[in-house]
Design an enzyme around this catalytic site. Structure first.
Site, PDB file in Angstrom:
ATOM      1  N   ARG A  49     -12.056  25.522  -0.647  1.00 23.84           N
ATOM      2  CA  ARG A  49     -10.494  24.930   0.362  1.00 23.84           C
ATOM      3  C   ARG A  49      -9.585  24.496  -0.315  1.00 23.84           C
ATOM      4  O   ARG A  49      -8.247  24.237  -0.247  1.00 23.84           O
ATOM      5  CB  ARG A  49     -11.114  23.585   0.548  1.00 23.84           C
ATOM      6  CG  ARG A  49     -11.939  24.138   1.870  1.00 23.84           C
ATOM      7  CD  ARG A  49     -12.785  23.529   2.799  1.00 23.84           C
ATOM      8  NE  ARG A  49     -14.254  23.633   1.826  1.00 23.84           N
ATOM      9  CZ  ARG A  49     -14.667  24.744   1.960  1.00 23.84           C
ATOM     10  NH1 ARG A  49     -15.177  25.391   2.949  1.00 23.84           N
ATOM     11  NH2 ARG A  49     -16.206  24.608   1.239  1.00 23.84           N
ATOM     12  N   THR A  50     -10.225  23.541  -1.355  1.00 25.63           N
ATOM     13  CA  THR A  50      -9.272  22.593  -2.791  1.00 25.63           C
ATOM     14  C   THR A  50      -8.083  23.969  -3.077  1.00 25.63           C
ATOM     15  O   THR A  50      -6.682  23.819  -2.768  1.00 25.63           O
ATOM     16  CB  THR A  50     -10.081  21.547  -3.481  1.00 25.63           C
ATOM     17  OG1 THR A  50     -10.816  21.254  -2.706  1.00 25.63           O
ATOM     18  CG2 THR A  50      -8.674  20.544  -4.083  1.00 25.63           C
ATOM     19  N   LYS A  78     -11.471  32.022 -25.088  1.00 27.59           N
ATOM     20  CA  LYS A  78     -11.186  32.174 -26.969  1.00 27.59           C
ATOM     21  C   LYS A  78     -11.692  30.952 -26.749  1.00 27.59           C
ATOM     22  O   LYS A  78     -11.278  31.112 -28.166  1.00 27.59           O
ATOM     23  CB  LYS A  78      -9.589  32.738 -27.383  1.00 27.59           C
ATOM     24  CG  LYS A  78      -9.375  34.199 -26.474  1.00 27.59           C
ATOM     25  CD  LYS A  78      -7.674  34.100 -26.830  1.00 27.59           C
ATOM     26  CE  LYS A  78      -7.236  35.687 -25.857  1.00 27.59           C
ATOM     27  NZ  LYS A  78      -6.048  36.379 -26.333  1.00 27.59           N
ATOM     28  N   ARG A  99      -9.091  20.898 -11.489  1.00 27.58           N
ATOM     29  CA  ARG A  99     -10.126  20.198 -11.420  1.00 27.58           C
ATOM     30  C   ARG A  99     -11.329  21.097 -12.304  1.00 27.58           C
ATOM     31  O   ARG A  99     -10.895  22.292 -13.326  1.00 27.58           O
ATOM     32  CB  ARG A  99     -10.549  21.374 -10.470  1.00 27.58           C
ATOM     33  CG  ARG A  99     -11.942  21.604 -10.374  1.00 27.58           C
ATOM     34  CD  ARG A  99     -12.366  21.814  -8.914  1.00 27.58           C
ATOM     35  NE  ARG A  99     -12.665  21.016  -7.486  1.00 27.58           N
ATOM     36  CZ  ARG A  99     -13.261  21.447  -6.654  1.00 27.58           C
ATOM     37  NH1 ARG A  99     -14.105  22.200  -6.365  1.00 27.58           N
ATOM     38  NH2 ARG A  99     -12.157  20.230  -5.232  1.00 27.58           N
ATOM     39  N   HIS A 127     -11.893  12.798  -6.261  1.00 24.91           N
ATOM     40  CA  HIS A 127     -11.446  13.793  -5.943  1.00 24.91           C
ATOM     41  C   HIS A 127     -10.407  13.609  -4.750  1.00 24.91           C
ATOM     42  O   HIS A 127     -10.463  13.114  -3.206  1.00 24.91           O
ATOM     43  CB  HIS A 127     -12.312  14.572  -5.183  1.00 24.91           C
ATOM     44  CG  HIS A 127     -12.146  15.427  -4.508  1.00 24.91           C
ATOM     45  ND1 HIS A 127     -10.409  16.258  -4.402  1.00 24.91           N
ATOM     46  CD2 HIS A 127     -12.944  16.877  -3.955  1.00 24.91           C
ATOM     47  CE1 HIS A 127     -10.562  17.483  -4.154  1.00 24.91           C
ATOM     48  NE2 HIS A 127     -11.644  17.858  -3.910  1.00 24.91           N
TER      49      HIS A 127
HETATM   50  N1  ASP Z   1     -15.448  20.268  -2.447  1.00 30.81           N
HETATM   51  C1  ASP Z   1     -15.762  18.570  -2.444  1.00 30.81           C
HETATM   52  C2  ASP Z   1     -15.893  18.459  -3.944  1.00 30.81           C
HETATM   53  O1  ASP Z   1     -15.600  19.513  -4.894  1.00 30.81           O
HETATM   54  C3  ASP Z   1     -17.215  18.140  -2.156  1.00 30.81           C
HETATM   55  C4  ASP Z   1     -18.254  19.303  -2.369  1.00 30.81           C
HETATM   56  O2  ASP Z   1     -18.242  20.069  -3.255  1.00 30.81           O
HETATM   57  O3  ASP Z   1     -19.483  19.147  -2.575  1.00 30.81           O
HETATM   58  O4  ASP Z   1     -16.348  17.586  -4.426  1.00 30.81           O
END
Ligand code: ASP
Length: 297
Positions: A49-50, A78, A99, A127
């Site tokens: 999703r993100t 590398k 991320r 987050h």
């Molecule tokens: N998608 C959210 C996160 O990246 C929640 C999860 O992974 O549980 O933190």
């Protein structure tokens, strides 16, 4: 615009501004256009999703997207270090969405990059853009965030979305905040102690569920457990099922940052309380509003 590392980076007014911008985007009143500015995605850890909603949000505001959603095929394989990777993306883009599995990675990126860094999840730390979605969903459903009873339920120890949401709520006036989890997955003390509101901790959801307006469920963060055996002992220790939902207020809602594993019974999806897919859909307009704000200063 400055970096977005923590929910603390946003004031109450800024959260509201974002909700209003997002409303204008959804209503067609605002058609943001950043004229081909470039957004980098730097995803060193899995995401569905993100990553996709940041990409969609970027395209929809007229930005171009570069970067990676998996380190496979990049020079990280590398042996290139994190700082050097960020420095490269800083040269190629106007904003970097990061991320990483390590707590503090986004903060570190902000120290090596002049361009704004957006934390899209760093380890078990934070987050913040997820909290924007969470609270925007609450705002859409209830018309406000203040005065509601929240219950955060599940893995409150390792879920970064929980830390960000608890911190984001310091900008509002929640009526009550319940923290429901097995003992081993209690929210971290240092987070609970810094909040400007009281929390009520419980093991059993039935103790409080009839009082709750917003039930925020998290999966057990298997990948963050230092010891696999600990995970094995605790997995499937809680579930939101139809029986629990029957005890909820008619106009209450269930949120979840997703992915769901098995902590919400699929039959709950059809109840009026289930708002987690709607919540996920709001990821695009809120990230459009955020990126637009960042890219236009
Ligand atoms: N998608 C959210 C996160 O990246 C929640 C999860 O992974 O549980 O933190």
């Amino acid at each position: 615009m400055r970096h977005v590392i923590s929910s603390y980076d946003f004031s109450r007014e800024e959260f509201h501004k974002l909700f209003e911008l997002s409303d204008e985007i959804l209503g067609g009143k605002l058609k943001p256009n950043v004229n081909g500015k470039v957004v980098s995605l730097a995803f060193f850890e899995p995401s569905t999703r993100t990553a996709t909603s940041f990409a969609t949000a970027s395209w929809r505001i007229g930005a171009k997207v570069i970067g990676f959603t998996s380190v496979e095929g990049t020079s990280v394989e590398k042996g290139e270090n994190f700082a050097d990777t960020i420095r490269m993306l800083e040269n190629y883009s106007e904003c970097i969405v990061v991320r990483h599995k390590f707590d503090g990675a986004a903060k570190f990126a902000s120290e090596v990059s002049e361009k704004p860094i957006v934390n899209a999840g760093d380890g078990k730390h934070e987050h913040p853009t997820q909290s924007m979605i969470d609270l925007y969903t609450v705002y859409k459903v209830f018309g406000q965030v203040d005065g509601l009873n929240f219950a955060l339920f599940g893995d409150l120890k390792y879920a970064r979305t929980v830390n960000s949401l608890l911190r984001a709520l310091t900008r509002f006036k929640p009526k009550k905040v319940f923290l429901i989890s097995p003992q081993q997955l209690r929210a971290r003390r240092e987070i609970v102690q810094e909040l400007n509101y009281e929390v009520i901790e419980r093991d059993n959801p039935y103790d409080v569920i009839s009082d709750v307006d917003v039930l925020y469920v998290t999966r057990i963060q298997k990948e963050r457990f230092p010891d696999e055996m600990e995970y094995e002992k605790i997995k499937e220790s809680y579930v939101v099922d139809l029986k629990l939902v029957e005890h909820m207020k008619k106009d209450s809602i269930i949120l979840h940052p997703l992915p769901r594993v098995n902590e919400i019974d699929r039959r709950v999806d059809k109840t009026p309380q289930a708002k987690y897919f709607y919540q996920a859909s709001l990821g695009v307009p809120i990230r459009m509003a955020l990126l637009y704000t960042i890219l236009t200063g």
